[in-house]
Structure formats: C-alpha cells, structure tokens
Design a protein around this motif. Structure first.
Motif, PDB file in Angstrom:
ATOM      1  N   ILE A   1      29.662  21.497  59.902  1.00  0.00           N
ATOM      2  CA  ILE A   1      29.283  19.953  59.660  1.00  0.00           C
ATOM      3  C   ILE A   1      28.061  20.011  59.410  1.00  0.00           C
ATOM      4  CG2 ILE A   1      28.606  18.119  60.992  1.00  0.00           C
ATOM      5  CD1 ILE A   1      30.910  18.087  62.979  1.00  0.00           C
ATOM      6  N   PRO A   2      27.652  19.490  58.356  1.00  0.00           N
ATOM      7  CA  PRO A   2      26.134  19.577  57.611  1.00  0.00           C
ATOM      8  C   PRO A   2      25.285  18.908  58.584  1.00  0.00           C
ATOM      9  CG  PRO A   2      27.509  18.397  56.146  1.00  0.00           C
ATOM     10  CD  PRO A   2      28.524  18.707  57.305  1.00  0.00           C
ATOM     11  N   GLU A   3      23.815  19.560  58.658  1.00  0.00           N
ATOM     12  CA  GLU A   3      22.941  19.282  59.616  1.00  0.00           C
ATOM     13  C   GLU A   3      22.019  18.295  58.835  1.00  0.00           C
ATOM     14  OE1 GLU A   3      21.265  22.756  61.317  1.00  0.00           O
ATOM     15  OE2 GLU A   3      23.197  23.385  62.355  1.00  0.00           O
ATOM     16  N   TYR A   4      22.440  17.015  58.684  1.00  0.00           N
ATOM     17  CA  TYR A   4      21.572  15.977  58.191  1.00  0.00           C
ATOM     18  C   TYR A   4      20.503  15.399  59.187  1.00  0.00           C
ATOM     19  CZ  TYR A   4      24.371  15.174  54.158  1.00  0.00           C
ATOM     20  OH  TYR A   4      25.035  15.191  52.860  1.00  0.00           O
ATOM     21  N   PHE A   5      20.913  15.643  60.522  1.00  0.00           N
ATOM     22  CA  PHE A   5      19.912  14.956  61.660  1.00  0.00           C
ATOM     23  C   PHE A   5      19.695  15.991  62.714  1.00  0.00           C
ATOM     24  CE2 PHE A   5      21.782  11.378  59.589  1.00  0.00           C
ATOM     25  CZ  PHE A   5      20.528  10.639  59.011  1.00  0.00           C
ATOM     26  N   GLU A   6      18.696  15.678  63.629  1.00  0.00           N
ATOM     27  CA  GLU A   6      18.779  16.591  64.651  1.00  0.00           C
ATOM     28  C   GLU A   6      20.037  16.664  65.741  1.00  0.00           C
ATOM     29  OE1 GLU A   6      16.257  18.604  65.255  1.00  0.00           O
ATOM     30  OE2 GLU A   6      15.274  17.676  63.656  1.00  0.00           O
ATOM     31  N   LYS A   7      20.371  17.924  66.273  1.00  0.00           N
ATOM     32  CA  LYS A   7      21.811  18.031  66.973  1.00  0.00           C
ATOM     33  C   LYS A   7      21.769  16.701  68.050  1.00  0.00           C
ATOM     34  CE  LYS A   7      22.365  22.939  66.151  1.00  0.00           C
ATOM     35  NZ  LYS A   7      22.594  24.163  66.637  1.00  0.00           N
ATOM     36  N   GLU A   8      20.772  16.647  68.759  1.00  0.00           N
ATOM     37  CA  GLU A   8      20.789  15.343  69.630  1.00  0.00           C
ATOM     38  C   GLU A   8      21.268  14.181  69.107  1.00  0.00           C
ATOM     39  OE1 GLU A   8      16.442  16.185  68.971  1.00  0.00           O
ATOM     40  OE2 GLU A   8      18.197  17.471  69.284  1.00  0.00           O
ATOM     41  N   GLN A   9      21.144  13.766  67.913  1.00  0.00           N
ATOM     42  CA  GLN A   9      21.453  12.637  67.497  1.00  0.00           C
ATOM     43  C   GLN A   9      23.110  12.448  67.081  1.00  0.00           C
ATOM     44  OE1 GLN A   9      17.368  12.485  64.555  1.00  0.00           O
ATOM     45  NE2 GLN A   9      18.739  10.739  64.511  1.00  0.00           N
ATOM     46  N   PHE A  10      23.628  13.710  67.083  1.00  0.00           N
ATOM     47  CA  PHE A  10      25.112  13.582  66.482  1.00  0.00           C
ATOM     48  C   PHE A  10      25.958  12.451  67.770  1.00  0.00           C
ATOM     49  CE2 PHE A  10      29.269  14.948  68.044  1.00  0.00           C
ATOM     50  CZ  PHE A  10      29.844  15.233  66.947  1.00  0.00           C
TER      51      PHE A  10
ATOM     52  N   VAL B   1      31.572  11.827  60.114  1.00  0.00           N
ATOM     53  CA  VAL B   1      30.779  12.297  61.125  1.00  0.00           C
ATOM     54  C   VAL B   1      29.596  11.239  61.275  1.00  0.00           C
ATOM     55  CG1 VAL B   1      28.753  14.064  62.033  1.00  0.00           C
ATOM     56  CG2 VAL B   1      31.123  14.752  60.556  1.00  0.00           C
ATOM     57  N   PHE B   2      29.553  10.764  62.409  1.00  0.00           N
ATOM     58  CA  PHE B   2      28.472   9.691  62.788  1.00  0.00           C
ATOM     59  C   PHE B   2      27.288  10.433  63.653  1.00  0.00           C
ATOM     60  CE2 PHE B   2      32.581   7.930  62.285  1.00  0.00           C
ATOM     61  CZ  PHE B   2      32.238   6.801  61.554  1.00  0.00           C
ATOM     62  N   TRP B   3      26.031   9.877  63.422  1.00  0.00           N
ATOM     63  CA  TRP B   3      24.896  10.057  63.937  1.00  0.00           C
ATOM     64  C   TRP B   3      24.163   8.916  64.470  1.00  0.00           C
ATOM     65  CZ3 TRP B   3      26.064  12.357  59.377  1.00  0.00           C
ATOM     66  CH2 TRP B   3      26.214  13.775  59.291  1.00  0.00           C
TER      67      TRP B   3
END
Length: 237
Positions: free
Chosen positions: A100-109, A186-188
């Motif tokens: 999964i591409p890391e567009y945002f911080e992991k805690e925002q997954f 994938v939703f953040w």
C-alpha cells in the motif's frame, strides 16, 4: 510506484485458489447499472472461489436472477456495523501480494476495501465516506430534475492494471468496469474534527427520537436553524 506482486499475480485462477471457499456476501444485479436508491440488486452468499469464476463469466450456467447477471463484491469487516474493512484480516493471503502506498502517516490509515466487479458493471454515483447521488447516469443526466448538474466539473480517466487513482475526500465519483475488475480502495482519516462533529450529530438525532413527535419536530427545526447560523455563511441575505 511499487504496489507489490498483485499487479501480475491476481489472475482469475490465482484469486479463486488463493482464498479458497470462504463464503462472501455479494451484490447481484440483473442489469449492469446498479442503483442504490431503488435497490435494483439482491444480496447473496457464495464461496469466494465460485464467486470469482462467476464474476469473470459473461454468461452463467448457474445463476440467481438471469444468465447474464452482474456481480459485485465490496469487502466488509466481520461485523459490518462495527468492524472496518481490512484486506489483511478478510483476505490475508491476498494482502501479502499488496504494497500500500504511504501517502499519509500510518496512524491515519482507516480501511482497505477489496473489490471485485463483473465486466460492464456500473456502480452508483457516490462520495466517500458519505452519501449517494440521485444522478445515476452521469452520461445522460435528467437536467430538468437536476439543472445544477450541468455546472459540475468532470474528470474522466481509464485505469489499467497497476494504475493508482487518488480521489480527494467528498468528490463524487462513478465507476464502470470495462472488464472483469479487481481493485483495492484505501481510505485514510482526516486530521480534522469533521468526523467527531458527525458522530455528535448522530447522537443528537438519536436522542431526538426519544421525544414525542411534536417536541421532536420543534427541536429538530431549532437544530437546523442553529447549524445554519453557526456553521456557514448565509449568502442569500
């Protein structure tokens, strides 16, 4: 960007074998254009391997509604009302094939929704996470009923295997599967108070349901007026 081995491994044969015969709940529609408002589909349950092979077929020897019915899978958590969709939990073997591409911080997954669609299937127009649009056919909208649709700015693209599309929050979108399609959405989470505000409103509305009808109507109208006064500018004077 690197998405893992899913772009090459996820064939019909591989998918049907990888996760075996676990049962999945699917949408089945007799027509290609699914309508969430009129609910022109039914929910059915099939073993995953059987479902994958049926979704890849054009005509079916075994079917629920018609020999050319369309299938759609949108994965959900074990408890659809409480648990989020997470491919790592619902389809762990397939999850190993995905990066999964890391567009945002992991805690925002927030969630990862695994989807499979029959060729020709069109999903209803909607935005995530929120509401559905009454404009079902974006190519031939009823402009008498929805005159403001003509002002909508439209972006159109064709996705091929391995392509990634980023859709900003609250953007309406409509999807047609030109052929048998497999996707992972994938939703953040947004680092804002918006989700908390919606939760508070939902609790307030639930509390209103405890009141007698005339009181419920009165206080509901007061809530609407308060929101109009406090939450946005009134540009109409």
């Amino acid at each position: 960007m690197e998405l893992g081995t899913c772009t090459s491994k996820w064939t019909v044969d591989y998918l049907s074998q990888a996760e075996g015969s676990k049962e999945v709940k699917i949408h089945v529609s007799a027509v290609p254009q699914m309508d969430f408002l009129s609910k022109n589909f039914v929910y059915r349950t099939l073993p995953f391997d059987v479902f994958v092979r049926r979704a890849a077929e054009v005509k079916h020897k075994e079917y629920f509604l018609s020999e050319d019915e369309k299938y759609y899978l949108r994965s959900v958590g074990e408890d659809a009302r409480k648990d989020i969709a997470d491919i790592r939990k619902q389809f762990p073997i397939l999850a190993d094939d995905v990066q999964i591409p890391e567009y945002f911080e992991k805690e925002q997954f927030f969630s990862s929704v695994f989807r499979i669609s029959s060729a020709g299937l069109q999903l209803w127009t909607h935005y995530d996470v929120g509401t559905k649009s009454e404009v079902l056919d974006v190519d031939n909208p009823d402009l008498e009923k929805y005159p403001l649709f003509v002002k909508a700015k439209r972006y159109q693209c064709f996705l091929e295997a391995g392509d990634v599309l980023f859709i900003p929050a609250l953007w309406f979108h409509n999807v047609i599967s030109e052929e048998f399609g497999v996707a992972l959405n994938v939703f953040w989470k947004h680092p804002t108070a918006a989700s908390r505000a919606i939760q508070i409103l939902d609790r307030a509305l639930k509390t209103l349901e405890e009141l007698p009808e005339e009181y419920r109507d009165f206080y509901a109208r007061r809530m609407v007026l308060r929101i109009q006064e406090k939450a946005y500018r009134n540009d109409y004077g």
